[in-house]
Motif scaffolding. Structure first.
Motif, PDB file in Angstrom:
ATOM      1  N   VAL A   1       0.845  -1.210   0.000  1.00 50.60           N
ATOM      2  CA  VAL A   1       0.000   0.000   0.000  1.00 50.60           C
ATOM      3  C   VAL A   1       0.871   1.247   0.000  1.00 50.60           C
ATOM      4  CG1 VAL A   1      -1.674   1.332   1.349  1.00 50.60           C
ATOM      5  CG2 VAL A   1      -1.976  -1.151   1.042  1.00 50.60           C
ATOM      6  N   GLU A   2       1.843   1.250   0.897  1.00 53.12           N
ATOM      7  CA  GLU A   2       2.726   2.417   0.997  1.00 53.12           C
ATOM      8  C   GLU A   2       3.486   2.629  -0.310  1.00 53.12           C
ATOM      9  OE1 GLU A   2       6.257   4.126   3.955  1.00 53.12           O
ATOM     10  OE2 GLU A   2       5.200   2.258   4.401  1.00 53.12           O
ATOM     11  N   ALA A   3       3.936   1.513  -0.907  1.00 52.08           N
ATOM     12  CA  ALA A   3       4.677   1.644  -2.168  1.00 52.08           C
ATOM     13  C   ALA A   3       3.774   2.179  -3.280  1.00 52.08           C
ATOM     14  CB  ALA A   3       5.251   0.278  -2.560  1.00 52.08           C
ATOM     15  N   ARG A   4       2.484   1.709  -3.315  1.00 51.59           N
ATOM     16  CA  ARG A   4       1.574   2.187  -4.352  1.00 51.59           C
ATOM     17  C   ARG A   4       1.278   3.679  -4.174  1.00 51.59           C
ATOM     18  NH1 ARG A   4       2.206   0.120  -8.524  1.00 51.59           N
ATOM     19  NH2 ARG A   4       4.196  -0.231  -7.476  1.00 51.59           N
ATOM     20  N   VAL A   5       1.160   4.094  -2.892  1.00 52.15           N
ATOM     21  CA  VAL A   5       0.880   5.522  -2.633  1.00 52.15           C
ATOM     22  C   VAL A   5       2.058   6.375  -3.102  1.00 52.15           C
ATOM     23  CG1 VAL A   5       0.548   7.247  -0.820  1.00 52.15           C
ATOM     24  CG2 VAL A   5      -0.722   5.085  -0.761  1.00 52.15           C
ATOM     25  N   HIS A   6       3.284   5.924  -2.777  1.00 50.39           N
ATOM     26  CA  HIS A   6       4.468   6.680  -3.216  1.00 50.39           C
ATOM     27  C   HIS A   6       4.566   6.682  -4.740  1.00 50.39           C
ATOM     28  CE1 HIS A   6       6.275   7.719   0.606  1.00 50.39           C
ATOM     29  NE2 HIS A   6       6.109   6.453   1.058  1.00 50.39           N
ATOM     30  N   ALA A   7       4.229   5.563  -5.363  1.00 54.37           N
ATOM     31  CA  ALA A   7       4.273   5.514  -6.828  1.00 54.37           C
ATOM     32  C   ALA A   7       3.240   6.467  -7.438  1.00 54.37           C
ATOM     33  CB  ALA A   7       4.022   4.075  -7.303  1.00 54.37           C
ATOM     34  N   LEU A   8       2.031   6.484  -6.803  1.00 53.51           N
ATOM     35  CA  LEU A   8       1.006   7.386  -7.276  1.00 53.51           C
ATOM     36  C   LEU A   8       1.451   8.846  -7.166  1.00 53.51           C
ATOM     37  CD1 LEU A   8      -1.947   7.613  -8.343  1.00 53.51           C
ATOM     38  CD2 LEU A   8      -2.673   7.750  -5.948  1.00 53.51           C
ATOM     39  N   ALA A   9       2.038   9.188  -6.017  1.00 58.56           N
ATOM     40  CA  ALA A   9       2.516  10.564  -5.818  1.00 58.56           C
ATOM     41  C   ALA A   9       3.611  10.897  -6.815  1.00 58.56           C
ATOM     42  CB  ALA A   9       3.004  10.741  -4.390  1.00 58.56           C
ATOM     43  N   SER A  10       4.502   9.913  -7.055  1.00 56.65           N
ATOM     44  CA  SER A  10       5.607  10.158  -7.988  1.00 56.65           C
ATOM     45  C   SER A  10       5.088  10.377  -9.395  1.00 56.65           C
ATOM     46  CB  SER A  10       6.567   8.965  -7.950  1.00 56.65           C
ATOM     47  OG  SER A  10       7.595   9.127  -8.894  1.00 56.65           O
ATOM     48  N   ASP A  11       4.111   9.527  -9.821  1.00 56.88           N
ATOM     49  CA  ASP A  11       3.558   9.691 -11.163  1.00 56.88           C
ATOM     50  C   ASP A  11       2.840  11.049 -11.294  1.00 56.88           C
ATOM     51  OD1 ASP A  11       4.521   7.255 -12.050  1.00 56.88           O
ATOM     52  OD2 ASP A  11       2.691   6.159 -11.517  1.00 56.88           O
ATOM     53  N   MET A  12       2.152  11.432 -10.214  1.00 62.77           N
ATOM     54  CA  MET A  12       1.450  12.717 -10.248  1.00 62.77           C
ATOM     55  C   MET A  12       2.450  13.854 -10.369  1.00 62.77           C
ATOM     56  SD  MET A  12      -1.702  13.640 -10.358  1.00 62.77           S
ATOM     57  CE  MET A  12      -1.768  15.226 -11.190  1.00 62.77           C
ATOM     58  N   ARG A  13       3.544  13.763  -9.666  1.00 67.67           N
ATOM     59  CA  ARG A  13       4.570  14.829  -9.744  1.00 67.67           C
ATOM     60  C   ARG A  13       5.190  14.858 -11.139  1.00 67.67           C
ATOM     61  NH1 ARG A  13       5.789  13.083  -4.447  1.00 67.67           N
ATOM     62  NH2 ARG A  13       7.424  11.720  -5.303  1.00 67.67           N
TER      63      ARG A  13
ATOM     64  N   GLY B   1       3.688  10.612 -20.651  1.00 67.84           N
ATOM     65  CA  GLY B   1       2.698   9.615 -21.086  1.00 67.84           C
ATOM     66  C   GLY B   1       2.687   8.398 -20.175  1.00 67.84           C
ATOM     67  N   GLU B   2       3.842   7.969 -19.760  1.00 71.43           N
ATOM     68  CA  GLU B   2       3.914   6.788 -18.865  1.00 71.43           C
ATOM     69  C   GLU B   2       3.257   7.100 -17.525  1.00 71.43           C
ATOM     70  OE1 GLU B   2       8.007   5.834 -18.576  1.00 71.43           O
ATOM     71  OE2 GLU B   2       8.167   5.005 -20.611  1.00 71.43           O
ATOM     72  N   SER B   3       3.567   8.248 -16.944  1.00 73.26           N
ATOM     73  CA  SER B   3       2.963   8.620 -15.656  1.00 73.26           C
ATOM     74  C   SER B   3       1.463   8.747 -15.792  1.00 73.26           C
ATOM     75  CB  SER B   3       3.568   9.925 -15.145  1.00 73.26           C
ATOM     76  OG  SER B   3       4.947   9.781 -14.919  1.00 73.26           O
ATOM     77  N   ARG B   4       0.946   9.404 -16.910  1.00 73.55           N
ATOM     78  CA  ARG B   4      -0.489   9.574 -17.116  1.00 73.55           C
ATOM     79  C   ARG B   4      -1.174   8.214 -17.209  1.00 73.55           C
ATOM     80  NH1 ARG B   4      -2.121  12.653 -22.471  1.00 73.55           N
ATOM     81  NH2 ARG B   4      -0.929  14.295 -21.463  1.00 73.55           N
ATOM     82  N   ALA B   5      -0.490   7.231 -17.895  1.00 73.19           N
ATOM     83  CA  ALA B   5      -1.109   5.898 -18.065  1.00 73.19           C
ATOM     84  C   ALA B   5      -1.161   5.130 -16.742  1.00 73.19           C
ATOM     85  CB  ALA B   5      -0.328   5.097 -19.099  1.00 73.19           C
ATOM     86  N   ARG B   6      -0.254   5.372 -15.796  1.00 72.53           N
ATOM     87  CA  ARG B   6      -0.204   4.587 -14.547  1.00 72.53           C
ATOM     88  C   ARG B   6      -1.111   5.145 -13.469  1.00 72.53           C
ATOM     89  NH1 ARG B   6       5.582   4.178 -15.535  1.00 72.53           N
ATOM     90  NH2 ARG B   6       5.902   5.974 -14.170  1.00 72.53           N
ATOM     91  N   LEU B   7      -1.587   6.360 -13.573  1.00 75.86           N
ATOM     92  CA  LEU B   7      -2.307   6.969 -12.458  1.00 75.86           C
ATOM     93  C   LEU B   7      -3.586   6.217 -12.128  1.00 75.86           C
ATOM     94  CD1 LEU B   7      -1.896  10.819 -13.158  1.00 75.86           C
ATOM     95  CD2 LEU B   7      -0.988   9.473 -11.236  1.00 75.86           C
ATOM     96  N   LEU B   8      -4.483   6.008 -13.086  1.00 76.46           N
ATOM     97  CA  LEU B   8      -5.763   5.365 -12.792  1.00 76.46           C
ATOM     98  C   LEU B   8      -5.602   3.898 -12.363  1.00 76.46           C
ATOM     99  CD1 LEU B   8      -8.027   6.950 -15.581  1.00 76.46           C
ATOM    100  CD2 LEU B   8      -7.833   7.569 -13.146  1.00 76.46           C
ATOM    101  N   PRO B   9      -4.738   3.090 -13.038  1.00 69.66           N
ATOM    102  CA  PRO B   9      -4.560   1.717 -12.540  1.00 69.66           C
ATOM    103  C   PRO B   9      -4.009   1.676 -11.107  1.00 69.66           C
ATOM    104  CG  PRO B   9      -3.813   1.856 -14.806  1.00 69.66           C
ATOM    105  CD  PRO B   9      -4.117   3.282 -14.373  1.00 69.66           C
ATOM    106  N   THR B  10      -3.109   2.613 -10.795  1.00 66.65           N
ATOM    107  CA  THR B  10      -2.564   2.642  -9.433  1.00 66.65           C
ATOM    108  C   THR B  10      -3.653   2.958  -8.433  1.00 66.65           C
ATOM    109  OG1 THR B  10      -0.416   3.318 -10.295  1.00 66.65           O
ATOM    110  CG2 THR B  10      -0.817   3.666  -7.956  1.00 66.65           C
ATOM    111  N   LEU B  11      -4.565   3.896  -8.778  1.00 66.27           N
ATOM    112  CA  LEU B  11      -5.674   4.219  -7.871  1.00 66.27           C
ATOM    113  C   LEU B  11      -6.582   3.014  -7.676  1.00 66.27           C
ATOM    114  CD1 LEU B  11      -6.581   7.846  -9.076  1.00 66.27           C
ATOM    115  CD2 LEU B  11      -5.740   7.170  -6.804  1.00 66.27           C
ATOM    116  N   GLN B  12      -6.849   2.294  -8.767  1.00 64.50           N
ATOM    117  CA  GLN B  12      -7.690   1.092  -8.644  1.00 64.50           C
ATOM    118  C   GLN B  12      -7.015   0.032  -7.754  1.00 64.50           C
ATOM    119  OE1 GLN B  12      -8.468  -0.124 -12.667  1.00 64.50           O
ATOM    120  NE2 GLN B  12      -9.843   1.628 -13.120  1.00 64.50           N
ATOM    121  N   GLU B  13      -5.707  -0.130  -7.901  1.00 56.98           N
ATOM    122  CA  GLU B  13      -4.976  -1.118  -7.070  1.00 56.98           C
ATOM    123  C   GLU B  13      -5.028  -0.714  -5.600  1.00 56.98           C
ATOM    124  OE1 GLU B  13      -0.591  -3.293  -6.821  1.00 56.98           O
ATOM    125  OE2 GLU B  13      -0.991  -1.750  -8.331  1.00 56.98           O
ATOM    126  N   LEU B  14      -4.893   0.623  -5.333  1.00 57.64           N
ATOM    127  CA  LEU B  14      -4.966   1.075  -3.943  1.00 57.64           C
ATOM    128  C   LEU B  14      -6.359   0.817  -3.372  1.00 57.64           C
ATOM    129  CD1 LEU B  14      -2.987   4.444  -3.979  1.00 57.64           C
ATOM    130  CD2 LEU B  14      -2.470   2.383  -2.640  1.00 57.64           C
TER     131      LEU B  14
END
Length: 600
Positions: free
Chosen positions: A53-65, A88-101
């Motif tokens: 969970v913590e790793a996904r949150v950090h990944a989400l924050a990183s992609d958002m930044r 493009g890579e960060s934009r593509a990962r945001l929604l899947p990361t939110l769903q995983e969280l």
């Protein structure tokens, strides 16, 4: 009920109890360890869940930044393929990361609420960033401020990570407790299993030891019996009801020429038919058929060395532990030598009877000779000595020196011959008279003999001094008169042959030995040459001239005869001019010869 029957019920329960203990110690730790392992896995899974969970949150924050930074860079006029690829890579990962969280935190309502809020803000901020990235117009500062400040996500991410770290600490503590219990359970199970294995090992070792000891004892007993059987030099054979050989020893095989193992062979065929005697076989068959015993049955057999032997056969029934029926234990003793010895003894006895007759004749002749010597020879000697004295007195002063010398020689020779006859008769009586055994105090005999010799020495040699050294002497068994003769001769010789030494020293001592008593008589007199020691104890044998030391030469021969009749012996050691030592032995009372026994 005897005490030997008590352990049997315990042994009936021992194996089931042992099986139950094995099942409990093996299965129970397995179940406990499996449950502990499952709990541990679950705890570790929860810890890993928090980390995910913590790793996904950090990944989400990183992609958002990355997305917002790319948007700002494009808005500032920086545009290149690498930047657009990263955006493009960060934009593509945001929604899947939110769903995983959302999926990871579905069991935590508070986190679900935070993630829903975070999702809303991220979607709105992503839409702003997308509009900046996709727009060809110049982005104003108000639009950038609206993207950053209107939809904040930092506080939500911090709250989500803080909650996950709190859950992580709880889950780690629980995982440590589970792991600690698992370790304790594992060690406990291991110790229990070790105890069980130790008990099983001790029990099995004891059982194996008992079995091995029993087998070892049985083997030793069998080997001991075989060794004893082969060590016996008397032929031994065991035969069954059909008189077939069951077992035999080495002496049997050697005597009857048996090569290898003769088991199963008929006894009548052993040794080239040495046992093929109907009477012997019938009596041996009766030993087992009728339960009889055979004792001292004689049979002449020709053995393997082609020698006819007289065998003494004995047999009796004997049970064996490995057979249901009894066997006959047969022993064969070779008595050929005894038979020959018996024949020889009978022949010797017959010859001895003839010798006894001859000895009786000789004894009668000796008695006649002694009588003749003591009566017939003494009278002429007395006449010679008596008439010689009368003739000397008759001639008176008119006798010349030569005639006087002749008369003195004649009279002294007659007297010497009379003394020789007296000593010879004494010597003869010592050999023929019966021993009168009694306890004899040797100390008293020596004292009496010493007193008599001192008295004679005072008369015959007044100036001769004698130093006596007499050690304590024992009481022995013997003929007192004969032993007195021994001391009289030995001590008399010591006095006589030490007259040339001043002062004379005569020592008497005794030591107890394993065989009896060892006496010594030592003087410092004339001594003698040891080359002639063999003649010392012969009749009429002298090692000194009669003019030097008087005597007849029979005294030591008489001593030897007396000691021989008492079962002792005598010998001497000497050196010319340095004195002599006479040794003699007497056995203890139990080893003395009988009163009627004589010895040469």
């Amino acid at each position: 009920m005897s005490s030997s029957a008590l352990p049997q019920p315990l042994s009936n329960w021992r194996l089931p109890a042992l099986g139950l203990a094995i099942a409990l110690i093996v299965v129970t730790p397995f179940l406990l360890l499996r449950g502990a392992a499952q709990d541990n896995d679950a705890a570790q899974e929860m810890v890993a869940h928090s980390y995910r969970v913590e790793a996904r949150v950090h990944a989400l924050a990183s992609d958002m930044r990355n997305l917002e930074a790319g948007a700002l860079s494009l808005a500032a006029g920086v545009d290149n393929p690498a930047l657009r690829a990263r955006v493009g890579e960060s934009r593509a990962r945001l929604l899947p990361t939110l769903q995983e969280l959302q999926h990871l935190t579905r069991d935590h309502p508070d986190q679900q609420r935070r993630i829903d809020a975070l999702q809303s803000n991220i979607v709105l901020r992503k839409a702003r960033a997308d509009s900046i990235i996709d727009s060809d117009t110049v982005v104003t500062a108000a639009e950038i401020d609206a993207m950053v400040a209107r939809y904040p996500i930092h506080e939500l991410i911090t709250a989500i990570i803080g909650e996950e770290q709190r859950l992580l600490a709880i889950r780690q503590a629980r995982a440590e407790r589970v792991e600690r219990r698992t370790r304790i359970g594992a060690w406990t199970a291991m110790f229990a299993q070790l105890l069980l294995l130790g008990g099983l090992f001790a029990y099995s070792t004891r059982q194996v030891s008992h079995r091995l000891r029993a087998e070892h004892d049985a083997l030793r007993a069998s080997a001991r019996a075989s060794v004893v059987l082969d060590t016996v030099r008397e032929p031994i054979v065991l035969a069954d009801h059909d008189l077939r050989v069951v077992m035999h020893n080495a002496a049997f095989a050697e005597l009857y020429g048996v090569s290898g193992d003769a088991r199963g062979q008929r006894l009548a065929d052993i040794g080239g038919g040495a046992w093929r005697d109907e009477r012997t076989l019938r009596r041996l068959g009766d030993v087992l058929a009728r339960g009889r015993e055979l004792w001292d049955h004689e049979q002449v057999q020709r053995t393997a060395d082609e020698v006819e032997r007289t065998m003494l056969i004995n047999a009796r029934p004997m049970p064996l532990p490995d057979r249901d029926d009894a066997v006959a234990l047969i022993t064969a003793s070779d008595v050929s030598v005894q038979k020959a010895s018996d024949r020889q003894i009978r022949e010797l006895n017959r010859q001895l009877e003839g010798k006894v007759e001859q000895v009786s004749d000789v004894n009668r002749e000796l008695e006649a000779f002694s009588y003749s010597v003591s009566h017939d020879l003494r009278a002429p000697l007395r006449h010679i000595a008596g008439f010689g004295d009368k003739l000397e007195r008759h001639l008176g002063e008119g006798i010349d020196d030569k005639s006087k010398h002749y008369l003195e020689v004649m009279v002294s020779s007659a007297r010497r011959m009379s003394a020789l006859i007296d000593d010879l008769l004494v010597y003869s009586r010592l050999g023929r008279s019966a021993l009168r055994l009694q306890t004899v105090d040797m100390q008293s005999l020596v004292d009496e003999t010493r007193a008599m010799l001192d008295s004679n020495n005072t008369t015959e040699a007044p100036g001769h001094a004698i130093e006596w050294r007499v050690a304590p002497l024992p009481v022995v068994a013997g003929d007192e008169n004969m032993l007195r003769q021994v001391w009289l001769n030995l001590l008399g010789n010591a006095v006589k042959y030490s007259r040339g030494s001043e002062p004379a020293r005569i020592e008497v001592a005794c030591q107890r030995t394993d065989d009896g008593h060892h006496f010594q008589v030592r003087d410092n007199g004339a001594g003698f040459d040891m080359r002639y020691a063999g003649k010392l104890f012969g009749v009429f044998q002298r090692l000194h001239a009669a003019s030097e030391f008087p005597g007849t030469g029979i005294g030591l021969a008489s001593v030897r005869r007396v000691l021989a009749r008492h079962g002792g012996r005598i010998w001497a050691e000497a050196e010319p001019g340095a004195g002599a030592t006479f040794h003699f032995t007497l056995p203890v009372m139990g080893d003395m010869p009988g009163p009627n026994e004589s010895s040469t």
